[in-house]
Motif scaffolding. Structure first.
Motif, short mmCIF file in Angstrom:
data_model
loop_
_atom_site.label_atom_id
_atom_site.label_comp_id
_atom_site.label_asym_id
_atom_site.label_seq_id
_atom_site.Cartn_x
_atom_site.Cartn_y
_atom_site.Cartn_z
N ASP A 132 -0.05 13.76 -0.75
CA ASP A 132 -0.99 12.64 -0.69
C ASP A 132 -0.51 11.63 0.36
O ASP A 132 0.31 10.76 0.07
N ARG A 162 2.73 -1.20 1.14
CA ARG A 162 2.13 -2.25 0.29
C ARG A 162 3.14 -2.74 -0.75
O ARG A 162 3.33 -3.94 -0.95
N LYS A 174 4.62 -6.40 -1.21
CA LYS A 174 4.29 -7.13 -2.43
C LYS A 174 5.53 -7.50 -3.24
O LYS A 174 5.66 -8.61 -3.74
P1 ATP Z 1 -0.55 -2.55 -8.46
O1 ATP Z 1 0.26 -3.56 -9.15
O2 ATP Z 1 -0.74 -2.87 -7.04
O3 ATP Z 1 -1.82 -2.18 -9.18
P2 ATP Z 1 0.32 0.00 -9.40
O4 ATP Z 1 1.69 0.60 -9.37
O5 ATP Z 1 -0.26 -0.33 -10.73
O6 ATP Z 1 0.36 -1.26 -8.46
P3 ATP Z 1 -2.03 1.56 -8.97
O7 ATP Z 1 -2.68 1.92 -7.68
O8 ATP Z 1 -2.75 0.63 -9.90
O9 ATP Z 1 -0.61 0.97 -8.60
O10 ATP Z 1 -1.69 2.91 -9.71
C1 ATP Z 1 -1.19 2.96 -11.04
C2 ATP Z 1 -0.11 4.03 -11.17
O11 ATP Z 1 -0.67 5.32 -10.90
C3 ATP Z 1 1.03 3.86 -10.17
O12 ATP Z 1 2.02 3.00 -10.65
C4 ATP Z 1 1.52 5.29 -10.03
O13 ATP Z 1 2.37 5.63 -11.08
C5 ATP Z 1 0.25 6.11 -10.15
N1 ATP Z 1 -0.35 6.37 -8.82
C6 ATP Z 1 -1.34 5.67 -8.23
N2 ATP Z 1 -1.65 6.18 -7.03
C7 ATP Z 1 -0.85 7.23 -6.85
C8 ATP Z 1 -0.69 8.19 -5.80
N3 ATP Z 1 -1.42 8.14 -4.69
N4 ATP Z 1 0.25 9.15 -5.97
C9 ATP Z 1 0.99 9.21 -7.10
N5 ATP Z 1 0.89 8.34 -8.10
C10 ATP Z 1 -0.02 7.35 -8.00
#
Ligand code: ATP
Ligand code: MG
Length: 444
Positions: free
Chosen positions: A198, A207, A211
């Motif tokens: 991915d 990002r 952040k």
């Molecule tokens: P944020 O605080 O910016 O929302 P986040 O870590 O919660 O950060 P999200 O995009 O909301 O990020 O995704 C939630 C979770 O899903 C991530 O913490 C990760 O574990 C998993 N995840 C999201 N996108 C991917 C990806 N492209 N590949 C692998 N795991 C992912």
């Protein structure tokens, strides 16, 4: 009596879940050590976790929420992972809707607030429900598994921590706890495989670094610098979503710098990236635009993607317009045509919804009209629905040193005047204009 019996049964189930055994290399961080307090967890998320758990399912808070709670930040959203299938989740919650094809998820609605519940994912393998393309990219991912398989589909170790509602511990299979404590972003597994699977993870790491102020582990750096080109395989619509998250989360300046440092800007905004090289003023202008976006977000003011995209494409747009002017096209036509071509080229990489490209065109077209200070033409600029965005854009250009500040100053003053004074200002200018001479005799 009945209630007592019910409670006892529930407790038994909870204890059973808490006693879940994991493989040897797991680290369980007890409540007393990690310091996450339930007070800081969203009430609706607690409700969802507790109900799942009481029904005998495993239920964990996962992803960014656990990471942010450990850092003492307020999480943006609270995601839940469970061994219940989406259908089983739906049976437990009346306010539940199942969504998604690529990832089938349960959304539990609390008014406008949504808690996302995902079933543990398993290995994709050759199974029918999971699918990868030739380059290793995951196309579909609907194979369910257990928590230890679920860990492996997450991206960074700091995003793969599980807060267990059964005993309030944090479960860590991949060293994520230590990485959070040390402020380090590390991909789970082999970095190259994970980026190829991915490519968007290359943007995500930029990002998160921006952040959280975390460093990117050395093992995860080189691939981005060398192979950023694989971003071109990602659908433009998905990149639009990711780019928005990059720039609209209050850390646009740092994220933008990160994209440049890791040579990713050239794969997302190729023309802008080329024009920016060695162009101090264009770079300054973009930095000011990002800074103002960050400030607006901090102040809870609305932001529009149109403004940022208009800024990102401004320098290459000017270059295209100048080429057309040199061929003798009138200014407004040259700008219009250049704008269409610029947008057409850009959306091949990162798409931009039409409702925003229309606003971008307005912002661009207004720029030359700000020199009108008299009569109807000035009034129509002021009454233009995108006046404010256009004006902000104009002032950033003068702050960056691209143009002098006469127009920005004039329009700033103009807005501070009363309607009567505004009318006078445009009229008085009009009167000062020398009368047009008609029937001027040719000199002999
Ligand atoms: P944020 O605080 O910016 O929302 P986040 O870590 O919660 O950060 P999200 O995009 O909301 O990020 O995704 C939630 C979770 O899903 C991530 O913490 C990760 O574990 C998993 N995840 C999201 N996108 C991917 C990806 N492209 N590949 C692998 N795991 C992912
Ligand atoms: Mg999140």
């Amino acid at each position: 009596m009945l209630k007592w019996l019910k409670n006892r049964r529930e407790k038994k189930k909870r204890i059973a879940a808490a006693k879940k055994t994991y493989s040897d290399d797991v680290r369980i961080i007890p409540r007393a050590e990690h310091g996450i307090s339930r007070k800081n967890i969203d009430e609706s998320a607690i409700k969802v976790l507790s109900r799942l758990n009481k029904a005998g399912y495993e239920a964990y808070l996962v992803g960014g929420a656990v990471r942010d709670l450990l850092l003492g930040h307020r999480p943006k959203d609270f995601d839940v992972a469970t061994d219940a299938t989406p259908e089983q989740v739906k049976e437990l919650f009346r306010n539940c809707r199942l969504i998604g094809r690529r990832f089938r998820l349960a959304h539990i609605h609390f008014g406008r607030h949504i808690i996302e519940v995902a079933t543990f994912r398993g290995d994709h393998g050759d199974s029918q429900s999971g699918h990868q393309d030739d380059s290793g990219r995951i196309l579909r991912d609907n194979v369910y598994g257990d928590i230890e398989q679920d860990v492996w589909r997450r991206d960074f170790t700091v995003n793969a921590l599980y807060y267990n509602i059964a005993d309030f511990s944090v479960v860590d299979f991949v060293g994520g706890y230590e990485d959070v404590m040390e402020g380090r972003l590390r991909l789970i597994g082999d970095p190259e495989d994970r980026y190829r699977e991915d490519p968007v993870r290359m943007i995500r790491v930029i990002r998160f670094a921006a952040k959280l102020g975390f460093s990117i582990d050395e093992s995860c750096q080189d691939f981005i610098r060398d192979e950023g080109v694989i971003l071109r395989d990602v659908p433009a619509a998905r990149l639009y979503e990711e780019v928005l998250k990059l720039f609209h989360s209050g850390h646009a300046i740092k994220s933008f710098q990160g994209l440049r440092d890791y040579y990713l800007l050239e794969h997302l905004f190729p023309e802008a990236s080329k024009v920016l090289d060695g162009n101090e003023i264009a770079l300054k202008f973009l930095q000011l635009a990002m800074q103002s976006t960050d400030e607006r977000i901090q102040q809870n003011k609305p932001v529009t993607p149109a403004f940022l995209f208009a800024a990102l494409l401004w320098a290459p747009l000017q270059r295209r317009t100048e080429k057309r002017l040199a061929k003798g096209e009138p200014h407004s036509l040259a700008l219009q045509k250049a704008a269409s071509a610029m947008i057409g080229e850009q959306v091949r990489f990162v798409s931009i919804p039409k409702r925003f490209t229309m606003v971008m065109r307005d912002i661009w077209a207004l720029q030359s009209r700000f020199s009108y200070r008299t009569g109807k033409r000035a009034t129509s600029v002021f009454e233009h629905p995108k006046f404010r965005a256009g004006y902000d854009f104009l002032c950033l250009r003068s702050q960056a040193g691209e143009i002098n500040d006469a127009d920005c100053r004039w329009w700033t003053e103009f807005q501070n005047n009363s309607p009567e004074a505004q009318q006078k200002k445009t009229e008085s200018k009009q009167r000062r204009r020398p009368p047009r001479r008609r029937n001027k005799k040719p000199k002999d």
